[in-house]
Structures are given as C-alpha cells and as structure tokens.
Design a protein around this motif. Structure first.
Motif, PDB file in Angstrom:
ATOM      1  N   SER A  94       0.878  -1.165   0.000  1.00  0.00           N
ATOM      2  CA  SER A  94       0.000   0.000   0.000  1.00  0.00           C
ATOM      3  C   SER A  94       0.915   1.214   0.000  1.00  0.00           C
ATOM      4  CB  SER A  94      -0.927   0.018   1.223  1.00  0.00           C
ATOM      5  OG  SER A  94      -0.247   0.516   2.351  1.00  0.00           O
ATOM      6  N   LEU A  95       0.327   2.370  -0.006  1.00  0.00           N
ATOM      7  CA  LEU A  95       1.112   3.598   0.059  1.00  0.00           C
ATOM      8  C   LEU A  95       0.863   4.326   1.371  1.00  0.00           C
ATOM      9  CD1 LEU A  95       3.021   5.581  -1.344  1.00  0.00           C
ATOM     10  CD2 LEU A  95       1.042   6.560  -2.515  1.00  0.00           C
ATOM     11  N   ASP A  96      -0.348   4.302   1.834  1.00  0.00           N
ATOM     12  CA  ASP A  96      -0.764   5.121   2.970  1.00  0.00           C
ATOM     13  C   ASP A  96      -0.128   4.694   4.290  1.00  0.00           C
ATOM     14  OD1 ASP A  96      -3.254   6.534   1.511  1.00  0.00           O
ATOM     15  OD2 ASP A  96      -3.123   4.423   0.980  1.00  0.00           O
ATOM     16  N   TYR A 124      13.009   5.364   7.376  1.00  0.00           N
ATOM     17  CA  TYR A 124      13.514   5.449   6.006  1.00  0.00           C
ATOM     18  C   TYR A 124      12.743   6.504   5.235  1.00  0.00           C
ATOM     19  CZ  TYR A 124      14.290   4.098   1.133  1.00  0.00           C
ATOM     20  OH  TYR A 124      14.581   4.101  -0.208  1.00  0.00           O
ATOM     21  N   ARG A 125      13.464   7.467   4.691  1.00  0.00           N
ATOM     22  CA  ARG A 125      12.851   8.518   3.880  1.00  0.00           C
ATOM     23  C   ARG A 125      13.559   8.629   2.526  1.00  0.00           C
ATOM     24  NH1 ARG A 125       8.967  11.609   5.909  1.00  0.00           N
ATOM     25  NH2 ARG A 125       8.568  11.597   8.154  1.00  0.00           N
ATOM     26  N   PHE A 126      13.811   7.479   1.922  1.00  0.00           N
ATOM     27  CA  PHE A 126      14.403   7.406   0.587  1.00  0.00           C
ATOM     28  C   PHE A 126      15.815   7.986   0.526  1.00  0.00           C
ATOM     29  CE2 PHE A 126       9.839   7.137   0.004  1.00  0.00           C
ATOM     30  CZ  PHE A 126       9.714   6.063  -0.866  1.00  0.00           C
ATOM     31  N   HIS A 134      13.046  -1.554  -4.652  1.00  0.00           N
ATOM     32  CA  HIS A 134      11.620  -1.372  -4.371  1.00  0.00           C
ATOM     33  C   HIS A 134      10.775  -2.208  -5.320  1.00  0.00           C
ATOM     34  CE1 HIS A 134      12.170   2.194  -1.726  1.00  0.00           C
ATOM     35  NE2 HIS A 134      13.280   2.325  -2.434  1.00  0.00           N
ATOM     36  N   TRP A 135       9.767  -2.868  -4.747  1.00  0.00           N
ATOM     37  CA  TRP A 135       8.748  -3.585  -5.521  1.00  0.00           C
ATOM     38  C   TRP A 135       7.409  -2.902  -5.292  1.00  0.00           C
ATOM     39  CZ3 TRP A 135      10.096  -8.987  -3.108  1.00  0.00           C
ATOM     40  CH2 TRP A 135      11.330  -9.419  -3.602  1.00  0.00           C
ATOM     41  N   ARG A 140      -0.640   2.717  -8.610  1.00  0.00           N
ATOM     42  CA  ARG A 140      -0.609   3.913  -7.772  1.00  0.00           C
ATOM     43  C   ARG A 140       0.745   4.066  -7.088  1.00  0.00           C
ATOM     44  NH1 ARG A 140      -2.963   4.743  -2.043  1.00  0.00           N
ATOM     45  NH2 ARG A 140      -3.013   7.013  -1.832  1.00  0.00           N
ATOM     46  N   VAL A 141       1.264   2.967  -6.537  1.00  0.00           N
ATOM     47  CA  VAL A 141       2.573   3.014  -5.883  1.00  0.00           C
ATOM     48  C   VAL A 141       3.685   3.224  -6.909  1.00  0.00           C
ATOM     49  CG1 VAL A 141       4.282   1.642  -4.627  1.00  0.00           C
ATOM     50  CG2 VAL A 141       1.924   1.699  -3.841  1.00  0.00           C
ATOM     51  N   LYS A 142       3.549   2.594  -8.076  1.00  0.00           N
ATOM     52  CA  LYS A 142       4.560   2.767  -9.120  1.00  0.00           C
ATOM     53  C   LYS A 142       4.742   4.246  -9.454  1.00  0.00           C
ATOM     54  CE  LYS A 142       5.647   1.626 -13.933  1.00  0.00           C
ATOM     55  NZ  LYS A 142       5.197   0.926 -15.163  1.00  0.00           N
ATOM     56  N   GLU A 143       3.618   4.936  -9.641  1.00  0.00           N
ATOM     57  CA  GLU A 143       3.704   6.351  -9.995  1.00  0.00           C
ATOM     58  C   GLU A 143       4.322   7.170  -8.866  1.00  0.00           C
ATOM     59  OE1 GLU A 143       0.055   7.846 -11.589  1.00  0.00           O
ATOM     60  OE2 GLU A 143      -0.113   6.214 -13.068  1.00  0.00           O
ATOM     61  N   PHE A 144       4.076   6.767  -7.615  1.00  0.00           N
ATOM     62  CA  PHE A 144       4.704   7.431  -6.471  1.00  0.00           C
ATOM     63  C   PHE A 144       6.210   7.194  -6.473  1.00  0.00           C
ATOM     64  CE2 PHE A 144       6.333   6.643  -2.119  1.00  0.00           C
ATOM     65  CZ  PHE A 144       6.256   7.925  -1.603  1.00  0.00           C
ATOM     66  N   LEU A 145       6.635   5.958  -6.669  1.00  0.00           N
ATOM     67  CA  LEU A 145       8.062   5.636  -6.633  1.00  0.00           C
ATOM     68  C   LEU A 145       8.829   6.309  -7.764  1.00  0.00           C
ATOM     69  CD1 LEU A 145       7.967   1.829  -5.714  1.00  0.00           C
ATOM     70  CD2 LEU A 145       8.615   3.726  -4.212  1.00  0.00           C
ATOM     71  N   LEU A 146       8.164   6.505  -8.898  1.00  0.00           N
ATOM     72  CA  LEU A 146       8.834   7.152 -10.025  1.00  0.00           C
ATOM     73  C   LEU A 146       9.150   8.624  -9.746  1.00  0.00           C
ATOM     74  CD1 LEU A 146       6.909   5.585 -13.051  1.00  0.00           C
ATOM     75  CD2 LEU A 146       9.285   5.142 -12.353  1.00  0.00           C
TER      76      LEU A 146
END
Length: 319
Positions: A94-96, A124-126, A134-135, A140-146
C-alpha cells in the motif's frame, strides 16, 4: 542463488499484508529458495491459522550479512537500519500505511530515545542506499516511486487470491438476491441503500470464517465497496473469483484501471454518488446479473491468473 531470504512480518495477524507476505514465502519455497518468515515479535504461536497451509518456516532473529536478502513491507521500513549489510527489498503493498505508521512510531518514542537515536537513523525517507530495491503491488505506488530518486530499478510484484476461493469452483453460479459489503469500509455511504432497497438481502462480510465468506460470495450477485482502497484490496478480488459484480468508489488504488480493471461505469466519482444514480445501478445489476457479469470477465480472468503470474514474476526477480 545461495542467498538466504527472510520476509519480515508481524506475528499472528490476519490482514491483507501478512497474507501477501506469506504467499510470497510460499511461492519462494515452491521455486526451491531458502526462505523463512522473520516475525517481528516473539509469540509462542506466531503463525495465524489462516496461513499455516503456506508452510513457511520462521525465525525471530537473523545475523546481518551480505548473503541475506531481507524483504520488508512498506509498513515496517524502520527495520531497514537493522540490516546495513543485507540486500533489502521493500515491497509496497500500500502507500498510505508507510507514512501513517512511520509517524505513529515517532510519536511513541520517549524523549531519551529521540535524543540519542536520531529520527533519520530509525526511519527510512528514501535516503541513497544501493542495498535497497523497491517492488510495487499497484500502479498507484509505481507512480509514487517514479517521483523518487532511487539507486535501483523498481519492479512489479502482486499477491493473489488464496486457493480456498478456487476450491470446487463451479463453472456457473446459483445466485440469490444478495448484496455483500465490508462494514469496515465506507459503511456510512452504504447504509442508506440497505434501507432504500429492502427487497435484497444485505450481508456484511464480518464475523465469518474464510469458508463462510467464500460460500456467501458464491451466492451473492453484487459486492459494494465505497471505502478507501489503500492497495489492491483482497475482498473485491475474492468476490470476482466467486462470480460477483462490483460497485466501488475511486479512492486510492480503485481510481487506477491497472489496479481495479472493472468497467469504468461501476467505479463512481464522489460527484456521481447521487442516491438515484446508485440505486439505478444496483437494481440493474440485480435484475440483469448474467448480462452485467459478462462485463467483468476480462478483469476476473486477470485475477484468476494472479498466482501463476506471481510465480513468473518471482522467478524474474530472483534470477
């Protein structure tokens, strides 16, 4: 691969996240990998009854070294700092919950811990880290990670609907005028329709065994979920396997076709949730179930193949 794989998971907890983590362990075992669940707290019986059938061995403690692969759900990224030498895979189910639980952990620290253990050393803040990959489970998560600057390429990995929902799965279903819903999600938006449409049997999916839930869904025509989708939620997918039509909102991952690929007219924006419009949709599904369910076949087929797809994807990730 000679590396040992450890999957961090809270003990004896039955939610979508822990189930996905146990499914990953199960798939890795099927493929011949050396894998164990790494439960985050000691309990005399850490495996929830739902997950005993996955038969994944477990441990409570490991030695950090470069021969380890540690898989960490996004809700437990504070564990990253414990294993500086190990190869780490963050699986975003999830993202939230990442931000929510990170902030919750910080609030619980006393002033002594905050003074001697700086925030950046526990959460962890990247930060740049070549040992982290990252998997993502959802678009939705993919677009966040990008949007993040990462040291390694991201990769897709999704869990699957448990085999229980496939046991003795009929080719055709004998349906009744039943509508199911999750009372923990969006109940305030559903209650009015329970009153307005008493000709249907409304069944909350709570207080049931997994078998009871499966059997209920196999009789239902429609499942309604107007709540928030933090990830690729399990119950809607279980409903599809069981021959149930869906009516949802668009909050969270439900707004992404890749994550919930049902016909767009059955995913409502908030401004489309007028009582008359929703009532009309519900009645149409209930009166024309066979015709309407044909519109869900494509995404149902995708969901039906999730386990095989996960096996293929895991092979790629660990090749």
């Amino acid at each position: 691969m000679n590396k040992k794989i450890f999957i961090i998971c809270p003990p004896n907890k039955a939610t979508g996240g822990p189930e996905a983590l146990h499914q990953l362990g199960h798939v890795l075992l099927l493929l011949g990998f050396d894998v164990k669940m790494l439960y985050s707290k000691y309990k005399s019986n850490p495996i929830h009854p739902f997950y005993k059938s996955y038969n994944v061995p477990y441990t409570y403690k490991i030695t950090d070294n470069a021969d380890n692969i540690v898989i960490i759900p996004e809700s437990m990224t504070n564990w990253i700092a414990r294993y500086p030498l190990s190869e780490k895979k963050i699986w975003w189910l999830s993202l939230d919950f990442y931000e929510i639980l990170m902030n919750s952990r910080e609030k619980k620290k006393n002033w002594i811990r905050k003074l001697f253990v700086p925030y950046k050393h526990t959460e962890y803040r990247f930060e740049p880290n070549k040992t982290i990959t990252h998997w993502y489970q959802s678009q939705r998560v993919k677009e966040f990670l990008l949007t993040k600057k990462l040291d390694n390429e991201i990769a897709y990995l999704c869990d699957y609907v448990t085999e229980l929902f496939f046991d003795n799965l009929p080719e055709t279903f004998t349906k009744e005028n039943i509508i199911t819903y999750n009372p923990k999600k969006g109940l305030d938006k559903i209650e009015k329709y329970i009153t307005l449409l008493p000709q249907y049997e409304w069944i909350p999916l709570s207080g049931m065994s997994r078998e009871e839930m499966r059997n209920t869904l196999r009789k239902a025509k429609l499942h309604i979920d107007f709540g928030y989708f933090p990830g690729r939620d399990k119950i809607p997918r279980e409903a599809l396997v069981s021959g149930v039509c869906l009516l949802t909102g668009r909050e969270g991952t439900a707004g992404f076709r890749e994550d919930l690929g049902i016909p767009e007219k059955y995913k409502l924006h908030s401004n489309e949730m007028q009582t008359e419009n929703v009532t009309e949709l519900i009645i149409n599904v209930m009166n024309n179930y066979e015709k309407v369910f044909n519109e869900f076949i494509d995404f149902r087929t995708f969901v039906m193949n999730e386990k095989q797809n996960m096996i293929v994807d895991v092979k790629k990730l660990f090749s």
